[in-house]
Design a protein around this motif. Structure first.
Motif, PDB file in Angstrom:
ATOM      1  N   VAL A  57      46.350 -30.338  57.059  1.00 14.85           N
ATOM      2  CA  VAL A  57      46.180 -30.552  58.495  1.00 14.85           C
ATOM      3  C   VAL A  57      47.018 -31.742  58.948  1.00 14.85           C
ATOM      4  O   VAL A  57      47.017 -32.801  58.304  1.00 14.85           O
ATOM      5  CB  VAL A  57      44.685 -30.804  58.819  1.00 14.85           C
ATOM      6  CG1 VAL A  57      44.499 -31.145  60.281  1.00 14.85           C
ATOM      7  CG2 VAL A  57      43.858 -29.579  58.458  1.00 14.85           C
ATOM      8  N   LYS A  58      47.723 -31.567  60.060  1.00 12.70           N
ATOM      9  CA  LYS A  58      48.453 -32.666  60.689  1.00 12.70           C
ATOM     10  C   LYS A  58      47.507 -33.453  61.592  1.00 12.70           C
ATOM     11  O   LYS A  58      46.458 -32.948  61.991  1.00 12.70           O
ATOM     12  CB  LYS A  58      49.616 -32.108  61.504  1.00 12.70           C
ATOM     13  CG  LYS A  58      50.650 -31.374  60.660  1.00 12.70           C
ATOM     14  CD  LYS A  58      51.745 -30.792  61.530  1.00 12.70           C
ATOM     15  CE  LYS A  58      52.761 -30.008  60.688  1.00 12.70           C
ATOM     16  NZ  LYS A  58      53.809 -29.381  61.518  1.00 12.70           N
ATOM     17  N   PRO A  59      47.863 -34.704  61.940  1.00  9.68           N
ATOM     18  CA  PRO A  59      46.963 -35.512  62.787  1.00  9.68           C
ATOM     19  C   PRO A  59      46.594 -34.832  64.098  1.00  9.68           C
ATOM     20  O   PRO A  59      45.439 -34.886  64.531  1.00  9.68           O
ATOM     21  CB  PRO A  59      47.773 -36.798  63.015  1.00  9.68           C
ATOM     22  CG  PRO A  59      48.659 -36.897  61.823  1.00  9.68           C
ATOM     23  CD  PRO A  59      49.018 -35.492  61.452  1.00  9.68           C
ATOM     24  N   GLY A 109      49.226 -14.616  56.237  1.00 11.98           N
ATOM     25  CA  GLY A 109      49.579 -14.377  54.838  1.00 11.98           C
ATOM     26  C   GLY A 109      48.395 -14.736  53.971  1.00 11.98           C
ATOM     27  O   GLY A 109      47.339 -15.135  54.475  1.00 11.98           O
ATOM     28  N   PRO A 110      48.518 -14.624  52.658  1.00 12.72           N
ATOM     29  CA  PRO A 110      47.384 -14.944  51.789  1.00 12.72           C
ATOM     30  C   PRO A 110      47.009 -16.416  51.792  1.00 12.72           C
ATOM     31  O   PRO A 110      45.896 -16.756  51.404  1.00 12.72           O
ATOM     32  CB  PRO A 110      47.873 -14.503  50.399  1.00 12.72           C
ATOM     33  CG  PRO A 110      49.350 -14.496  50.490  1.00 12.72           C
ATOM     34  CD  PRO A 110      49.692 -14.143  51.897  1.00 12.72           C
ATOM     35  N   ARG A 135      46.142 -18.765  61.413  1.00  9.99           N
ATOM     36  CA  ARG A 135      46.423 -19.302  62.749  1.00  9.99           C
ATOM     37  C   ARG A 135      45.161 -19.170  63.608  1.00  9.99           C
ATOM     38  O   ARG A 135      44.554 -18.102  63.676  1.00  9.99           O
ATOM     39  CB  ARG A 135      47.570 -18.538  63.402  1.00  9.99           C
ATOM     40  CG  ARG A 135      47.837 -18.941  64.860  1.00  9.99           C
ATOM     41  CD  ARG A 135      48.980 -18.143  65.438  1.00  9.99           C
ATOM     42  NE  ARG A 135      50.233 -18.478  64.755  1.00  9.99           N
ATOM     43  CZ  ARG A 135      51.345 -17.756  64.854  1.00  9.99           C
ATOM     44  NH1 ARG A 135      51.350 -16.638  65.600  1.00  9.99           N
ATOM     45  NH2 ARG A 135      52.443 -18.121  64.207  1.00  9.99           N
ATOM     46  N   PHE A 136      44.788 -20.281  64.250  1.00  8.39           N
ATOM     47  CA  PHE A 136      43.659 -20.278  65.187  1.00  8.39           C
ATOM     48  C   PHE A 136      44.224 -20.217  66.602  1.00  8.39           C
ATOM     49  O   PHE A 136      45.089 -21.020  66.971  1.00  8.39           O
ATOM     50  CB  PHE A 136      42.785 -21.517  64.987  1.00  8.39           C
ATOM     51  CG  PHE A 136      42.010 -21.489  63.699  1.00  8.39           C
ATOM     52  CD1 PHE A 136      40.768 -20.879  63.637  1.00  8.39           C
ATOM     53  CD2 PHE A 136      42.533 -22.037  62.538  1.00  8.39           C
ATOM     54  CE1 PHE A 136      40.053 -20.833  62.450  1.00  8.39           C
ATOM     55  CE2 PHE A 136      41.830 -21.996  61.346  1.00  8.39           C
ATOM     56  CZ  PHE A 136      40.591 -21.389  61.303  1.00  8.39           C
ATOM     57  N   ASP A 163      48.690 -23.222  63.283  1.00  6.45           N
ATOM     58  CA  ASP A 163      48.783 -22.686  61.921  1.00  6.45           C
ATOM     59  C   ASP A 163      48.316 -23.728  60.907  1.00  6.45           C
ATOM     60  O   ASP A 163      48.692 -24.906  60.984  1.00  6.45           O
ATOM     61  CB  ASP A 163      50.218 -22.285  61.591  1.00  6.45           C
ATOM     62  CG  ASP A 163      50.722 -21.188  62.516  1.00  6.45           C
ATOM     63  OD1 ASP A 163      49.926 -20.706  63.349  1.00  6.45           O
ATOM     64  OD2 ASP A 163      51.903 -20.822  62.411  1.00  6.45           O
ATOM     65  N   LEU A 164      47.520 -23.267  59.935  1.00 10.41           N
ATOM     66  CA  LEU A 164      47.051 -24.122  58.843  1.00 10.41           C
ATOM     67  C   LEU A 164      47.453 -23.494  57.513  1.00 10.41           C
ATOM     68  O   LEU A 164      47.300 -22.284  57.321  1.00 10.41           O
ATOM     69  CB  LEU A 164      45.527 -24.283  58.889  1.00 10.41           C
ATOM     70  CG  LEU A 164      44.912 -24.961  60.109  1.00 10.41           C
ATOM     71  CD1 LEU A 164      43.396 -25.027  59.955  1.00 10.41           C
ATOM     72  CD2 LEU A 164      45.479 -26.355  60.309  1.00 10.41           C
ATOM     73  N   ARG A 165      47.963 -24.328  56.631  1.00 10.55           N
ATOM     74  CA  ARG A 165      48.275 -23.879  55.282  1.00 10.55           C
ATOM     75  C   ARG A 165      47.045 -24.063  54.415  1.00 10.55           C
ATOM     76  O   ARG A 165      46.394 -25.121  54.444  1.00 10.55           O
ATOM     77  CB  ARG A 165      49.447 -24.679  54.725  1.00 10.55           C
ATOM     78  CG  ARG A 165      49.843 -24.256  53.313  1.00 10.55           C
ATOM     79  CD  ARG A 165      50.903 -25.168  52.746  1.00 10.55           C
ATOM     80  NE  ARG A 165      51.047 -24.988  51.325  1.00 10.55           N
ATOM     81  CZ  ARG A 165      51.676 -25.826  50.511  1.00 10.55           C
ATOM     82  NH1 ARG A 165      52.221 -26.923  51.012  1.00 10.55           N
ATOM     83  NH2 ARG A 165      51.777 -25.591  49.225  1.00 10.55           N
TER      84      ARG A 165
END
Length: 388
Positions: A10-12, A117-118, A122-123, A131-133
């Protein structure tokens, strides 16, 4: 249903958006609870209708996905229905629903998110999480996206996590062991079993107590009364203290999970005490030991593994389980400080915890079919079961 959890990178700016979404979810839940308190006869669907009114009245509530608002209202109704159930069954304390002050999660249903993707999600609601990895070893590609019924964003001391609730079969067939066992939970040992074994609980909290106190003192020194916002040094110290607490909690949970798994794997029936842990932790002398033992978590994992492996778990009432004599059945009244059971009628002598475990096993076998609190598991004919 199974739950897969991933840590999110997560970015700030994304962390700020997630925190805003969590606060909006908490606001909807508290509003739903207040609506129930102020209006007699309100039901679950009335709380769902309230979500639409809140979105029209408050712009920040409208940013939250519509199904996430409904999930927040359902959380309020879950606490309300649990309160009604406790009242009907006479469980004390009844657990009157309370307003949330420090929520740490927001839950989405089947909208408001999309898998890219696996290991990426994306929210798409109005908070702009984006997008969250995902970091983890589970393979989401193994499951169809239509089977994902809930997605939950969770904030913990060491970061943010994404949980996926997936509709999938989790049962595993293993060879029957033809054994049954009774378990007594206690202070002297974590568990004493009906076959004479005892398991001592590692004192995770007491081992970390010095580190926790030091971290708490450092946090207190950085706090400035009346200062808003607090300094960055204070927030660093607070985070350090919370991470230490989280590490201790994870140690306890993983340990009791392993014990529960081993018991279910090696027995076809497990009988245990249906303790009301919420009431026991108010004991001024034993509260810390009870909390460190994680009895409630242990019983939940017993139920989960029982359902997974097709074993039977039976919760029996804990009252008077240490008084009947396993040898002759006579009631032997003795003080709690007496740790050895001695029967004056038949001369039977045994450790008190082991004797209680034998009684719990007998109660479990006698009441089989009348499942207790938090019990799960189905299996075939049980006439062949015998104590281990």
């Amino acid at each position: 249903m199974i739950v897969l959890e991933f840590k999110a990178r997560v970015k700030p700016a994304q962390a700020t958006a997630i925190n805003d979404a969590i606060r909006a979810s908490q606001f909807v839940r508290n509003k739903a609870l207040r609506y129930w308190m102020d209006n007699r006869g309100v039901g679950k669907y009335d709380l769902n209708k309230l979500c639409k009114d809140l979105a029209e009245e408050f712009p920040f509530a409208k940013k939250l996905n519509s199904m996430a608002r409904q999930a927040s209202a359902e959380r309020a109704w879950s606490s309300i229905s649990r309160f009604y159930d406790h009242c009907k069954r006479g469980i004390k304390p009844v657990g009157f629903p309370k307003f949330k002050r420090h929520s740490r999660s927001v839950e989405y249903k089947t909208s408001g998110w999309k898998l890219l993707g696996p290991k990426r999600i994306r929210f798409t609601d109005g908070f702009g999480i984006g997008d969250l990895r995902l970091i983890g070893t589970y393979d989401l590609a193994h499951y169809d996206e239509s089977r994902i019924k809930r997605v939950c964003l969770v904030r913990r001391a060491d970061g943010y996590y994404v949980q996926f609730c997936i509709q999938a079969e989790s049962q595993v067939q293993i060879e029957p062991s033809q054994r049954a066992i009774g378990i007594d939970l206690g202070f002297r040992y974590f568990i004493a079993t009906s076959d004479g074994r005892v398991v001592e609980a590692p004192p995770f909290y007491r081992d970390a107590e010095a580190r926790l106190k030091r971290a708490n003192r450092q946090k207190s020194r950085k706090f400035r009364k009346g200062s808003k916002p607090q300094s960055k040094n204070y927030h660093r110290a607070r985070s350090r203290y919370a991470r230490t607490q989280l590490r201790v909690s994870r140690q306890r949970i993983e340990w009791v999970k392993g014990i529960a798994h081993a018991l279910i794997q090696s027995n076809d029936l497990v009988a245990y005490e249906a303790l009301t842990v919420e009431a026991l932790v108010h004991h001024r002398h034993g509260a810390q030991s009870i909390s460190d033992a994680e009895w409630a978590t242990f019983c939940r994992w017993l139920g989960y593994f029982g359902a997974k492996y097709g074993k039977v778990t039976v919760a029996v009432p804990p009252r008077y389980t240490s008084q009947p004599c396993p040898g002759c059945g006579a009631i032997v009244t003795q003080a709690l400080s007496v740790r050895t059971h001695r029967c004056s009628y038949c001369g039977y002598e045994a450790d008190r915890d082991g004797q209680a475990a034998l009684n719990i096993l007998q109660l479990g076998l006698n009441t089989l079919g009348h499942r207790g609190i938090s019990t799960l598991g189905e299996m075939g004919p049980l006439s062949r079961l015998a104590p281990a």
